[in-house]
Design an enzyme around this catalytic site. Structure first.
Site, short mmCIF file in Angstrom:
data_model
loop_
_atom_site.label_atom_id
_atom_site.label_comp_id
_atom_site.label_asym_id
_atom_site.label_seq_id
_atom_site.Cartn_x
_atom_site.Cartn_y
_atom_site.Cartn_z
N SER A 171 0.95 -1.26 -0.21
CA SER A 171 -0.39 0.38 -0.28
C SER A 171 0.93 1.52 0.31
CB SER A 171 -1.27 -0.24 1.18
OG SER A 171 -0.19 0.45 2.06
N THR A 207 0.52 2.09 9.23
CA THR A 207 0.22 3.37 9.71
C THR A 207 1.69 3.95 10.61
OG1 THR A 207 -1.86 2.29 10.83
CG2 THR A 207 -0.20 3.04 12.47
N ASP A 219 -1.45 -15.46 -1.00
CA ASP A 219 -1.32 -15.55 0.36
C ASP A 219 -3.10 -16.54 0.71
OD1 ASP A 219 -3.82 -14.15 -0.35
OD2 ASP A 219 -3.08 -12.18 0.45
#
Lengths: 504, 504
Positions: free
Chosen positions: B210, B214, B267
């Site tokens: 991405s 954070t 995944d």
């Protein structure tokens, strides 16, 4: 040189062997690393002149690589055919479309012809990392391939490599699925068939997990890393060759897959079938004999599983226009006396020279296989192949042809003899009941085979023989006393490799 | 020094970043390479003092490494805690038993608790090559894991890393499964919960695929790579932290698996569940809130699949003694204005400081999630959590706590501002109909996020808004004019990322 060119690093040959996976080493503070935002282990497109490869990037935070340079592993250097001082262009590697097919396979989808062809092509072009190959292998394991997929895999392997063509129709070959130490029939079968005038362009592998491959054995007697052109010339002149497959590009995708399978210790039947057949098809063969040894410690442990494999080989081969004949053979114990490159070579020489000391079982198997192949290629009538093969050996024709092939490949030499030997003796009298191929292979490898050509095991014991206490069961040959010790230790803790019992 | 020691090479720090996989570089003519018969890419046991690692060997046929030395990559050097001039012992790596379990999984067998624990332990101890991890990931893909296996995987990940413990019972945490740009609620939720006196030891990841994680966002305002001890001190003092998970060893097996999953772009749901839960359990949490955004271009595309994931998270978490609460949220468009580390940080500051210009949607989501968590941890009565969360923001308590946490982590700084900006204008008037999260993420990454903290996209457009021709849809922020061009090119060829139509 424009502004962009000035930041192109100069290629530096690092002499690092990273097998088939190209590596590139770049300083963290190099302009290209910064401007492209490269991360370590990312995939980088390396371009020079009209050539390009995808390499795995390792970022260097030291003076190992000087400013203005980019270091390349041997594979990367050779694939780009670089010359000293050349500048290379680096950018983010483009997306490799066929990775989506590998993912699809991992998620249970059947692959079509185009998809398997693309995967094989991208393997050969070096577009994958080993992790992608590992994913492909794992996704195909557990009998996850349909017969159609195996067919397309075979075709894809053939298409992604070079192919050979020969005049005439009688182009033959033989292959053994392996797992049986000392089963070195290929040099003998090739010599017989070539002596009979059939074309037999035999390429072999080096040992993968065994103490010797046919290429290792032949290397103790002649040169085996022939170029494509050399191989053609030898076959054109003498009808046959005994070369290493790794230096000619027949089914190179298969070689790369095998190296990853070895690291994983996972293989899949589809690959085994495609591996065998693609190499034979690429070599231009029309009639192929496949030897499947069956035994409790061989690769194939039951007649049932061997027959299933045989059926698949015959069917898929047939779809590809290859006439496949499979022979199931006794895989209960090693063949001949020697286990290890030079020791097996001496056995081969003994059989070809018709020596009375030659191992009878190796001779018997070789004439059997050569005979079946002569009949399969419709050169001899049914039931007459074996006696004809025997005649070719006993007349000396096979030895003469073998020597011609060796001379053409670069000259014949005698196999080396080990400096250190140690006999292992029977601790009791009795009949040899069972022999464990896997433990014996391990013993030969601990003695130094295949890297040390002269190292290995010389077997005296054969199943069914009566042996008296104190007589020699086997002799360990080694190039170094340390390895001899090491092998002996292993023998002493694994004496179950030869089971002796009273009564048959 | 005895005879054996004299051939021990001296370790050389090469400063090569090979991520988690340790590499060792050895000359082909070094005594140890010859005596051990090492091959390139083989696995080597490296020993020094009481430490040992398994490294992948690269054989060097040049003077890149001098005689008597063995080069080590950074991971290898750090794991062995080497000092300059130390000699290392090299030998063939022992067999790794748990590889047999990976093979078993590839061949369709269910793994038990012990086996999955062993695999996780060996991952953390560096006993595998990436190809082994790729095989494990592929074998577990396609929903190949039972619920018991997912439970054992989670437990195995926890056991293979460090764990934290805290006094009291009100230990809470939150997690978002991701996929929604700008959804930066964590710093706000942590500030509210910590201000209320609940313990919330929040660790976050950096961006994997991405434009920002954070940890990247927090790094624009304070230090995030805290040691285990520093993290404990911050939480003990201020009830919460906002640290990078990568520098503390909570579920390190998961981090390694993720890096290989990224390379494979494969995944498996079991890993996603184990990944989330193992990190929370290792951090000592008791009550966990998980935010699953659902939308056509979010990670979870249907309510049904999101609900199935929610059920598994709740069940497996429950078995491990974790009280899991899942909230499905609107994932149809980015949250807030900013996409990219610094731009998102400014949004967070705006909400926490109660600015009138703060993005209302980010504020609304943050108080919703904080409220649910307050109720889930039984601190507020049902129906009262959200208004209490809002009160904590509007009273300034959340901002005060946020500043205290930043100061404790190493000091607060203002996020950077990009040097280059370019507005993108609406080509027609109309209602914003749809926004594509994936294309917008890509745009922000092309602008330089997350590596360049100030780069990214500032969104003016929101679904449902009416916009007039020529007004600004979004602004591209970049640290370099070249990247700005690059991002703009992408926008111009992918204008479907924002669909404007007449009528709602």
């Amino acid at each position: 040189m424009d502004k962009t060119e000035s930041i192109l690093p100069v290629a530096l040959r690092l002499g690092i062997n990273s097998r088939h996976e190209p590596l590139i080493f770049l300083r963290s503070d190099s302009p290209v690393a910064r401007s492209e935002g490269f991360e370590s282990m990312s995939r980088v497109l390396v371009q020079v002149n009209n050539k390009s490869i995808i390499a795995t990037l390792l970022i260097v935070y030291s003076d190992l690589i000087q400013s203005g340079f980019a270091g390349l592993s041997e594979t990367a250097w050779k694939r780009l055919k670089l010359k000293k001082g050349q500048r290379i262009k680096l950018s983010h590697a483009p997306q490799v479309d066929s990775l989506a097919y590998i993912r699809a396979k991992a998620f249970g989808h059947e692959l079509n012809k185009h998809q398997l062809q693309e995967i094989m092509r991208d393997i050969v072009d070096g577009h994958y990392m080993d992790v992608h190959l590992a994913a492909f292998i794992t996704a195909c394991a557990n009998n996850n391939m349909t017969q159609n997929e195996i067919l397309y895999l075979t075709q894809g392997m053939v298409d992604a490599g070079e192919t050979l063509t020969w005049p005439g129709d009688k182009i033959v070959d033989k292959h053994c699925v392996g797992g049986l130490p000392g089963n070195r029939t290929s040099p003998i079968v090739v010599s017989i068939l070539a002596a009979k005038g059939l074309t037999i362009p035999k390429t072999s592998s080096r040992a993968i997990t065994s103490p010797a491959g046919t290429a290792d054995v032949m290397e103790t007697m002649t040169k085996v890393d022939l170029s494509f052109e050399q191989l053609k010339q030898v076959v054109q002149k003498h009808h046959g060759c005994l070369a290493w497959g790794g230096s000619v590009s027949l089914s190179p995708a298969d070689d790369i897959l095998i190296s990853v399978e070895k690291a994983l210790d996972i293989d899949f039947e589809g690959q085994l079938i495609a591996s065998i057949l693609s190499k034979k098809i690429a070599a231009g063969s029309k009639y192929v004999l496949i030897d499947i040894p069956v035994g409790p410690t061989a690769k194939l442990r039951s007649e049932e599983s061997a027959q299933a494999l045989a059926n698949q080989l015959t069917t898929v081969g047939g779809e590809m226009g290859l006439k496949v004949k499979v022979v199931l053979t006794d895989g209960s114990q090693p063949v001949g006396y020697g286990i290890g490159p030079a020791l097996e070579a001496w056995d081969v020489i003994g059989v070809l020279k018709n020596a009375s000391s030659a191992p009878a079982d190796l001779k018997e198997r070789s004439v059997l296989l050569a005979g079946v192949l002569l009949e399969h290629a419709e050169v001899e009538a049914t039931g007459e192949g074996k006696s004809e093969a025997l005649r070719v050996i006993e007349s000396g024709e096979a030895w003469k042809t073998f020597m011609q092939i060796c001379e053409a490949q670069g000259g014949f030499k005698h196999p080396p003899v080990a400096c250190c030997k140690m006999d292992v003796h029977a601790e009791r009298s009795g009949y040899i009941r069972r022999i464990n191929n896997r433990l014996l292979s391990r013993l030969a490898k601990l003695a130094g085979a295949p890297a040390d050509h002269a190292s290995g095991v010389y077997m005296e014991a054969k199943v069914g023989h009566y042996i008296t206490e104190g007589s020699t069961l086997l002799t360990i040959h080694s190039e170094a006393p340390g390895e001899l010790e090491y092998a002996l230790d292993f023998y002493n803790t694994h004496k179950e490799m030869i089971i002796i019992e009273e009564g048959l």
